[in-house]
Design an enzyme around this catalytic site. Sequence first.
Site, PDB file in Angstrom:
ATOM      1  N   MET A 152      -7.995   8.547   9.738  1.00 19.47           N
ATOM      2  CA  MET A 152      -8.458   9.046   8.486  1.00 19.47           C
ATOM      3  C   MET A 152      -9.652  10.249   8.562  1.00 19.47           C
ATOM      4  SD  MET A 152      -8.882   5.734   6.201  1.00 19.47           S
ATOM      5  CE  MET A 152      -9.268   4.791   7.760  1.00 19.47           C
ATOM      6  N   LYS A 181      -3.282   3.098  -2.205  1.00 18.83           N
ATOM      7  CA  LYS A 181      -4.486   3.759  -2.026  1.00 18.83           C
ATOM      8  C   LYS A 181      -4.529   5.286  -1.512  1.00 18.83           C
ATOM      9  CE  LYS A 181      -6.957  -0.520  -1.158  1.00 18.83           C
ATOM     10  NZ  LYS A 181      -7.932  -1.255  -0.485  1.00 18.83           N
ATOM     11  N   ASP A 227       0.771  -1.206  -0.024  1.00 23.34           N
ATOM     12  CA  ASP A 227      -0.015  -0.016   0.135  1.00 23.34           C
ATOM     13  C   ASP A 227       0.920   1.255  -0.041  1.00 23.34           C
ATOM     14  OD1 ASP A 227      -2.157  -1.300   0.131  1.00 23.34           O
ATOM     15  OD2 ASP A 227      -2.717  -0.920   2.250  1.00 23.34           O
TER      16      ASP A 227
HETATM   17  C1  SAM Z   1      -6.604   2.912   5.669  1.00 20.86           C
HETATM   18  S1  SAM Z   1      -6.031   3.544   7.249  1.00 20.86           S
HETATM   19  C2  SAM Z   1      -4.973   2.102   7.838  1.00 20.86           C
HETATM   20  C3  SAM Z   1      -4.818   2.005   9.266  1.00 20.86           C
HETATM   21  C4  SAM Z   1      -3.496   0.895   9.396  1.00 20.86           C
HETATM   22  N1  SAM Z   1      -4.303  -0.400   9.029  1.00 20.86           N
HETATM   23  C5  SAM Z   1      -3.194   0.915  10.999  1.00 20.86           C
HETATM   24  O1  SAM Z   1      -3.566  -0.215  11.506  1.00 20.86           O
HETATM   25  O2  SAM Z   1      -2.588   1.684  11.269  1.00 20.86           O
HETATM   26  C6  SAM Z   1      -4.811   4.898   7.103  1.00 20.86           C
HETATM   27  C7  SAM Z   1      -5.079   5.828   8.275  1.00 20.86           C
HETATM   28  O3  SAM Z   1      -4.321   5.381   9.408  1.00 20.86           O
HETATM   29  C8  SAM Z   1      -3.736   6.505  10.114  1.00 20.86           C
HETATM   30  N2  SAM Z   1      -2.031   6.093  10.073  1.00 20.86           N
HETATM   31  C9  SAM Z   1      -1.576   5.300   9.558  1.00 20.86           C
HETATM   32  N3  SAM Z   1      -0.186   5.372   9.581  1.00 20.86           N
HETATM   33  C10 SAM Z   1      -0.060   6.331  10.290  1.00 20.86           C
HETATM   34  C11 SAM Z   1       1.063   7.148  10.992  1.00 20.86           C
HETATM   35  N4  SAM Z   1       2.374   6.620  10.611  1.00 20.86           N
HETATM   36  N5  SAM Z   1       0.674   8.094  11.846  1.00 20.86           N
HETATM   37  C12 SAM Z   1      -0.397   8.748  11.792  1.00 20.86           C
HETATM   38  N6  SAM Z   1      -1.362   8.145  11.390  1.00 20.86           N
HETATM   39  C13 SAM Z   1      -1.340   7.028  10.723  1.00 20.86           C
HETATM   40  C14 SAM Z   1      -4.043   7.584   9.354  1.00 20.86           C
HETATM   41  O4  SAM Z   1      -5.160   8.098   9.963  1.00 20.86           O
HETATM   42  C15 SAM Z   1      -4.224   6.922   7.858  1.00 20.86           C
HETATM   43  O5  SAM Z   1      -5.149   7.913   7.260  1.00 20.86           O
END
Ligand code: SAM
Length: 450
Positions: free
Chosen positions: A378, A265, A243
């Site tokens: 998100m 994505k 991803d």
């Molecule tokens: C599609 S979701 C995936 C979440 C992922 N599966 C998880 O467990 O963290 C994507 C969202 O996760 C959050 N996110 C993922 N990585 C991040 C990071 N390094 N710092 C802050 N937010 C993060 C943000 O809100 C981002 O828009």
Amino acid sequence: MHDFPLFLDLHGKAVLVVGGGQVAWRKVQALHKAGAEVRVVALELCPELAASGAAHLAEAFDPAQLDDVWLAIAATDDGELNATVAQAANERRLWVNVVDQRELCSAIVPAVVDRKPVTIAISSDGQAPVLARRIREQLEAQTPQWTGALAALLGRLRDKVAQRFVSFDERRRFYEALLDSDVSQDLAANDAGKAEAKALVQLEQGAVQPGWLKLVGAGPGDPDLLTLKALQALQAADVVVYDRLVSEAVLDLARRDARFIPVGKEKGCHSVPQSEIEAILVREALAGQRVVRLKGGDPFVFGRGGEEVLAARAAGIGAEVVPGITAAAACSASSQVPLTHRGLANQMTLVTGHCQPGGDEPDWRALARAQSTLAVYMGLTQSSHIAAELVAGGLSPRTPVLVVENGTRPQERRFRTDLQGLSDTIATAQVQSPALLIVGDTVTLYQEAS
Ligand SMILES: C[S@@+](CC[C@H](N)C(=O)[O-])C[C@H]1O[C@@H](n2cnc3c(N)ncnc32)[C@H](O)[C@@H]1O
């Protein structure tokens, strides 16, 4: 990389060593191990060198001594003499190593882990020999003694394997299956005969490594936050389907020769439709590939991992799920804002602020609870709506919020605000995805400098 790594075949080739002391002795020992024909130039030899069997030229160094050698090593404690040897070698375009004088070397001798025929060479380009030695010690401990016997066994099988399997891919999968089998245990028990017999049976049966599918959580971005299992899967994978959120630093840990398929994505813009991603996973695993589906954070937290597991099941593939550190845990740790804390929060909710058009929106008003932390994934675009709904549900407009952008990554940024100031803060600081909103009283524990 400053130097070009290269292994030299010195068997039967003349090498000149200038110097008759202990340092020269150590070089001569290594050269003898490599099968070189060693000539030592020194007026006097230390007792070990004298007994080494190396040809001794008991005379002063003369450039003509370099005329028919392949390599020169200056190992005296006389800096001027070492420089003379280096200059004479350079004039003849001969590789020269000068012990402890990096600036005079055109060739350097690395620290070595020797598991013949496997050799691991470590060089720090002369910048940090102690570090190179430390790395060598670690590799010594991690590389079993039977590694050499295993390499030799694979070498003996090579022609037979090439006859048995036509394609490179089949040969690779045979070797992978062999390496995963228990032949190494026989080698560890010093029974090379038994190991070889087992390997021949596997070859006869045409046993090749079957494909597999693992949904692997890549964590928030910092590669040190991968689990050991995730790292192992990544290093074994033939195909990595990843991803946009997966960091470069994590991708760098996969095998160099793996095939990388980006299915990035972006919010609201799915470059590869979910159904197509699932089709890729199934197709590759059924073709015998070891497939890692690498997802940011945890595969089962807003990651659509469930759908991919169901698709694999429908195709008769048993997928494995390797959990990862989800953004809420990662951002909480990096900012030192706990998700639960006695007296401040006795529950937490992970919730998405991004919903499919027409999809179910979280009941924000119902989530507006005291003693509770909300980790909103998100949530950037909808931040003003989310804040308004939480206030309408009973939370104070002064409820603290921490916005964490790029949590755990080198470019991490954090902004402490509250519900009433949330959307302005996001707009003013131009916060970008990925970002997480932590809402609740535990944010009062946040310290700017932490
Ligand atoms: C599609 S979701 C995936 C979440 C992922 N599966 C998880 O467990 O963290 C994507 C969202 O996760 C959050 N996110 C993922 N990585 C991040 C990071 N390094 N710092 C802050 N937010 C993060 C943000 O809100 C981002 O828009």
